[in-house]
Design an enzyme around this catalytic site. Sequence first.
Site, PDB file in Angstrom:
ATOM      1  N   ALA A  66       0.844  -1.190   0.000  1.00 17.45           N
ATOM      2  CA  ALA A  66       0.000   0.000   0.000  1.00 17.45           C
ATOM      3  C   ALA A  66       0.877   1.238   0.000  1.00 17.45           C
ATOM      4  O   ALA A  66       2.060   1.184   0.346  1.00 17.45           O
ATOM      5  CB  ALA A  66      -0.916   0.004   1.222  1.00 17.45           C
ATOM      6  N   ASP A  67       0.274   2.343  -0.392  1.00 19.65           N
ATOM      7  CA  ASP A  67       0.953   3.631  -0.313  1.00 19.65           C
ATOM      8  C   ASP A  67      -0.074   4.667   0.107  1.00 19.65           C
ATOM      9  O   ASP A  67      -1.203   4.662  -0.395  1.00 19.65           O
ATOM     10  CB  ASP A  67       1.568   4.026  -1.657  1.00 19.65           C
ATOM     11  CG  ASP A  67       2.428   5.267  -1.515  1.00 19.65           C
ATOM     12  OD1 ASP A  67       3.552   5.152  -0.981  1.00 19.65           O
ATOM     13  OD2 ASP A  67       1.973   6.367  -1.892  1.00 19.65           O
ATOM     14  N   THR A  68       0.303   5.525   1.020  1.00 18.77           N
ATOM     15  CA  THR A  68      -0.570   6.606   1.468  1.00 18.77           C
ATOM     16  C   THR A  68       0.086   7.930   1.120  1.00 18.77           C
ATOM     17  O   THR A  68       1.261   8.143   1.411  1.00 18.77           O
ATOM     18  CB  THR A  68      -0.835   6.518   2.986  1.00 18.77           C
ATOM     19  OG1 THR A  68      -1.461   5.264   3.268  1.00 18.77           O
ATOM     20  CG2 THR A  68      -1.740   7.643   3.462  1.00 18.77           C
TER      21      THR A  68
END
Length: 188
Positions: A66-68
């Site tokens: 994931a990437d935020t």
Amino acid sequence: MFILGSGSPRRKELLAQIGVVPDDIRPPDINETPLKGELPRPYCARMAREKACAVDALPDDVVLCADTTVALGRRILGKPEDATEAAAFLKLLSGRRHRVITAIAVRVAERVWEKDVVSIVRMKSLSQAEIQSYIDSEDWRGKAGGYGIQGPAAALIPWISGSYTGIVGLPLAETAGLLQAAGYRGAS
């Protein structure tokens, strides 16, 4: 085998809330520099996909990455390098609404399932003393936009629209759906 491609303790904790425990944790090492003119949402999706593809795994392993990204208009606010940059980010976000985008990618062999979730966050108008107090807490370290909604910064955020777990770093409803689509059946 289920592999979490993230060094984030928050993502591991969030997965546990839906009964998913990684068999291994393998944070990928990729270049996270935005491309020239790249907008926040496509950037975030690209990061999650590239991370998932960079994790070393066997063909039947399920890899979750994931990437935020925190976005103020077209501007990407990543993880601040130091306290000065973290304070500058908070000053920019003070009294304004911004987007928090979390993209997730699940990979099995060469196939990748992807989803991104966009939430809106309003930060209250911050005094210099409030900014300094938050910087002194060190809670900004390693967090997109220089704050974490699940810690002391919660007192600075009167309103959100969207996925709370997405803002923390892993939208659980969407993650569960992608894992199911990829054929993951839970802890063995």
